[in-house]
Design a protein around this motif. Sequence first.
Motif, PDB file in Angstrom:
ATOM      1  N   ARG A 122     -30.327  54.803  -2.260  1.00  0.00           N
ATOM      2  CA  ARG A 122     -30.721  54.454  -3.655  1.00  0.00           C
ATOM      3  C   ARG A 122     -31.598  53.200  -3.340  1.00  0.00           C
ATOM      4  O   ARG A 122     -32.569  53.050  -4.200  1.00  0.00           O
ATOM      5  CB  ARG A 122     -29.465  54.018  -4.433  1.00  0.00           C
ATOM      6  CG  ARG A 122     -29.767  53.326  -5.765  1.00  0.00           C
ATOM      7  CD  ARG A 122     -28.360  52.980  -6.796  1.00  0.00           C
ATOM      8  NE  ARG A 122     -27.613  51.941  -5.873  1.00  0.00           N
ATOM      9  CZ  ARG A 122     -26.723  52.001  -5.412  1.00  0.00           C
ATOM     10  NH1 ARG A 122     -26.041  53.451  -5.178  1.00  0.00           N
ATOM     11  NH2 ARG A 122     -25.922  51.161  -4.643  1.00  0.00           N
ATOM     12  N   LYS A 123     -31.390  52.167  -2.531  1.00  0.00           N
ATOM     13  CA  LYS A 123     -32.034  50.816  -2.428  1.00  0.00           C
ATOM     14  C   LYS A 123     -33.516  51.457  -1.882  1.00  0.00           C
ATOM     15  O   LYS A 123     -34.485  51.000  -2.358  1.00  0.00           O
ATOM     16  CB  LYS A 123     -31.447  50.137  -1.211  1.00  0.00           C
ATOM     17  CG  LYS A 123     -32.432  48.988  -1.059  1.00  0.00           C
ATOM     18  CD  LYS A 123     -31.615  48.076   0.008  1.00  0.00           C
ATOM     19  CE  LYS A 123     -30.273  47.386  -0.765  1.00  0.00           C
ATOM     20  NZ  LYS A 123     -29.899  46.372   0.274  1.00  0.00           N
ATOM     21  N   GLN A 165     -42.266  47.878  -0.068  1.00  0.00           N
ATOM     22  CA  GLN A 165     -42.768  49.285  -0.248  1.00  0.00           C
ATOM     23  C   GLN A 165     -44.345  49.204   0.411  1.00  0.00           C
ATOM     24  O   GLN A 165     -44.676  49.925   0.848  1.00  0.00           O
ATOM     25  CB  GLN A 165     -42.869  49.679  -1.628  1.00  0.00           C
ATOM     26  CG  GLN A 165     -43.331  51.256  -1.739  1.00  0.00           C
ATOM     27  CD  GLN A 165     -42.816  51.579  -3.348  1.00  0.00           C
ATOM     28  OE1 GLN A 165     -42.426  51.002  -4.067  1.00  0.00           O
ATOM     29  NE2 GLN A 165     -43.344  52.711  -3.392  1.00  0.00           N
ATOM     30  N   CYS A 183     -41.487  35.762  -5.320  1.00  0.00           N
ATOM     31  CA  CYS A 183     -40.776  36.471  -6.135  1.00  0.00           C
ATOM     32  C   CYS A 183     -40.141  35.482  -7.215  1.00  0.00           C
ATOM     33  O   CYS A 183     -39.602  34.068  -6.971  1.00  0.00           O
ATOM     34  CB  CYS A 183     -39.684  37.325  -5.481  1.00  0.00           C
ATOM     35  SG  CYS A 183     -40.071  38.525  -4.540  1.00  0.00           S
ATOM     36  N   PRO A 218     -37.776  54.543  -3.569  1.00  0.00           N
ATOM     37  CA  PRO A 218     -39.193  54.463  -3.778  1.00  0.00           C
ATOM     38  C   PRO A 218     -40.208  55.169  -2.608  1.00  0.00           C
ATOM     39  O   PRO A 218     -41.124  55.454  -2.583  1.00  0.00           O
ATOM     40  CB  PRO A 218     -39.643  53.305  -4.284  1.00  0.00           C
ATOM     41  CG  PRO A 218     -38.207  52.398  -4.828  1.00  0.00           C
ATOM     42  CD  PRO A 218     -37.397  53.198  -3.905  1.00  0.00           C
ATOM     43  N   TRP A 233     -31.204  41.997  -2.987  1.00  0.00           N
ATOM     44  CA  TRP A 233     -32.144  42.672  -3.203  1.00  0.00           C
ATOM     45  C   TRP A 233     -32.630  42.695  -4.647  1.00  0.00           C
ATOM     46  O   TRP A 233     -31.873  42.544  -5.499  1.00  0.00           O
ATOM     47  CB  TRP A 233     -32.161  44.138  -2.753  1.00  0.00           C
ATOM     48  CG  TRP A 233     -33.022  45.145  -2.639  1.00  0.00           C
ATOM     49  CD1 TRP A 233     -33.291  46.260  -3.596  1.00  0.00           C
ATOM     50  CD2 TRP A 233     -33.846  45.248  -1.568  1.00  0.00           C
ATOM     51  NE1 TRP A 233     -34.413  47.025  -3.042  1.00  0.00           N
ATOM     52  CE2 TRP A 233     -34.687  46.628  -1.761  1.00  0.00           C
ATOM     53  CE3 TRP A 233     -34.243  44.608  -0.472  1.00  0.00           C
ATOM     54  CZ2 TRP A 233     -35.901  46.854  -0.976  1.00  0.00           C
ATOM     55  CZ3 TRP A 233     -35.074  45.188   0.232  1.00  0.00           C
ATOM     56  CH2 TRP A 233     -35.859  46.150   0.008  1.00  0.00           C
ATOM     57  N   ASN A 234     -33.856  42.839  -4.852  1.00  0.00           N
ATOM     58  CA  ASN A 234     -34.407  42.840  -6.372  1.00  0.00           C
ATOM     59  C   ASN A 234     -35.665  43.600  -6.365  1.00  0.00           C
ATOM     60  O   ASN A 234     -36.479  44.024  -5.372  1.00  0.00           O
ATOM     61  CB  ASN A 234     -34.491  41.414  -6.738  1.00  0.00           C
ATOM     62  CG  ASN A 234     -35.483  40.547  -6.153  1.00  0.00           C
ATOM     63  OD1 ASN A 234     -36.754  40.833  -5.853  1.00  0.00           O
ATOM     64  ND2 ASN A 234     -35.341  39.147  -6.119  1.00  0.00           N
ATOM     65  N   GLU A 235     -36.029  43.834  -7.585  1.00  0.00           N
ATOM     66  CA  GLU A 235     -37.419  44.840  -7.541  1.00  0.00           C
ATOM     67  C   GLU A 235     -38.520  44.351  -6.966  1.00  0.00           C
ATOM     68  O   GLU A 235     -39.391  44.922  -6.449  1.00  0.00           O
ATOM     69  CB  GLU A 235     -37.581  44.986  -9.067  1.00  0.00           C
ATOM     70  CG  GLU A 235     -38.751  45.887  -9.528  1.00  0.00           C
ATOM     71  CD  GLU A 235     -38.384  47.248  -9.006  1.00  0.00           C
ATOM     72  OE1 GLU A 235     -39.537  47.894  -8.489  1.00  0.00           O
ATOM     73  OE2 GLU A 235     -37.364  47.824  -8.598  1.00  0.00           O
ATOM     74  N   CYS A 236     -38.689  42.755  -6.893  1.00  0.00           N
ATOM     75  CA  CYS A 236     -39.873  42.282  -6.391  1.00  0.00           C
ATOM     76  C   CYS A 236     -39.855  42.254  -5.146  1.00  0.00           C
ATOM     77  O   CYS A 236     -40.919  42.871  -4.226  1.00  0.00           O
ATOM     78  CB  CYS A 236     -39.753  40.715  -6.906  1.00  0.00           C
ATOM     79  SG  CYS A 236     -41.007  39.523  -5.902  1.00  0.00           S
ATOM     80  N   ALA A 239     -38.403  44.554  -3.337  1.00  0.00           N
ATOM     81  CA  ALA A 239     -38.441  46.067  -3.041  1.00  0.00           C
ATOM     82  C   ALA A 239     -39.948  46.465  -3.187  1.00  0.00           C
ATOM     83  O   ALA A 239     -40.259  47.372  -2.255  1.00  0.00           O
ATOM     84  CB  ALA A 239     -37.614  46.816  -4.269  1.00  0.00           C
ATOM     85  N   GLN A 240     -40.756  45.946  -4.099  1.00  0.00           N
ATOM     86  CA  GLN A 240     -42.336  46.182  -4.218  1.00  0.00           C
ATOM     87  C   GLN A 240     -43.056  45.609  -3.092  1.00  0.00           C
ATOM     88  O   GLN A 240     -43.892  46.368  -2.428  1.00  0.00           O
ATOM     89  CB  GLN A 240     -42.935  45.626  -5.718  1.00  0.00           C
ATOM     90  CG  GLN A 240     -42.253  46.619  -6.820  1.00  0.00           C
ATOM     91  CD  GLN A 240     -42.731  45.929  -8.134  1.00  0.00           C
ATOM     92  OE1 GLN A 240     -43.574  45.266  -8.099  1.00  0.00           O
ATOM     93  NE2 GLN A 240     -42.206  46.391  -9.129  1.00  0.00           N
TER      94      GLN A 240
END
Length: 533
Positions: free
Chosen positions: A158-159, A506, A522, A162, A497-500, A502-503
């Motif tokens: 899941r984590k 990535q 972030c 992307p 972990w957060n969306e920031c 993660a991007q």
Amino acid sequence: MSAEGPYYHEYDPNFRVAVDQQSVASINAGSRGLRRTGELRSSRLWTTGLLVLLPLPAVISVQFVGVANAAIVEGPPLSAESFGAIELSACKLSGVPQPVRCGVLEVPENPNRPAVRQLRISVAVIPAIGGQPRPDPIAVLMGGPGEDAIGSAEIYARKLAPLRQDRDILLVDQRGTGRSGALDCELFSPERPEASLRDLFSLAAVERCERRLSAQADLTQYTYDRFANDLEQVRRALGYGPLNLFAGSYGTRAAQVYVRMYPESVRTVYMGSVVPMDVPGPLSFAKTEQAAIEKMFDACAADSACNSAFPRLRDEFRQISARLSSGSVRIAAQGHDGSVQLYRGRVAEWFRSQLYRPRSSTTLPWMVHRAYLGDWSPISEGILSDARDDSAFSFGLFFSITCSEDIPFIREDEVAGETKGTFLGDYRVRQQQAACQQWPKASLPEGYREPVRSSVPTVFASGDTDGGTPLWFMEHAAKGFSHRLEVVLRGQGHTEWNECIAQIYQRVVVSGSVDGGSTPTCPPVSQPPFKTH
């Protein structure tokens, strides 16, 4: 569970790969468009199993890889023919909807005595969703030390979603964990719950575990350099190119060892809540916890609901600390007649574990207030609940690593200065020193604990409310990485972990670089509400 939290492989030189003509034809047909970086080493044929919902193709895509020129610590270099076979077949892992491929690599427990005992290193590959995986999978390195990777498949599927379109996720249970010969210890005794209210590591239980495990394993062979060697053999046997290492907490130690031993086998690294090579845990725990406690007090005072409910929080905390220090706190424990003493050091160590992340630390002001009023049950029940819940954690590996790589490097003249005047004091240091006294110790290679220097693109990320790995850990460890990003996750704790982030991660994995922009930041994450009743 993590090492800073509540308790915080080798080769067959005779192996040859046989490739039949049908396999060669399949390889030649499927290899178009792949970047050739070395000689063709092997083909892998997998068959569909019965426990999956979807069929797998008979032949999985083959990558061409070069062989790193690094040497095994205390052993000869891995030759082109030295890696063993891993036959992957379809399997099902809890929480992962699509079929996974699982297999085992056999390695000597001791590379210098390959005929004595073999280990079975369990491997799981979560395939790229797009069906055409790039040769650089994401390899997850777990913390603890003592956590297994395959059991956490759902979390990382899941984590890292992307990046799964064109990259596999590689899960390798570290030797001594999970499906790779877990070195389990039973440290909690249901018949003597009072022992867990006094000791983090019951000395009698540790000694029993050491005797039992020593009859079936050489406990000096479970250090991070051995795991790095196992991981390198897995990489080569599966035909992967350089890995994208994804590590958290004590898994960052494993990442640093692997980067130093096999620099050509690493494409990028993510280090969440890094643990430096040369900082001997648990010496830093007391000051780190104390700083986190003060930050918690400040946050409560700044929060209208918390401050209204607990306007004298600091004073109440001082009073419960004094009561614990006096030995006057006695509680009822299930399964024990009469009352038992609750020890300050044990309470302080449990508080430390709760300070790892905001969502657990925000309950502490309420617990302090309840204890001040004479109700110690939220604390004592929390301690015993965590002590019972050790089924998925390999304490034998935890001791094998920390008793060799940390405890021997704590100088006695440092202990008082690093622990005096703190709630925890020297409790954790002394508990772990006692547990390690009889545990077999490994001989570490020269320079093993020196800070790692590397040019591999690396992302460091640490939370500023982490009660286990402070920000200075990141600043200290990151100095040796010439191509790096250091990201402070404001309002977050240990390995969060957060969306920031993660991007950011990535972008680094896709590009294979940390260059091309300023150091990213972030936005702060809002703290969860304090428990007030």
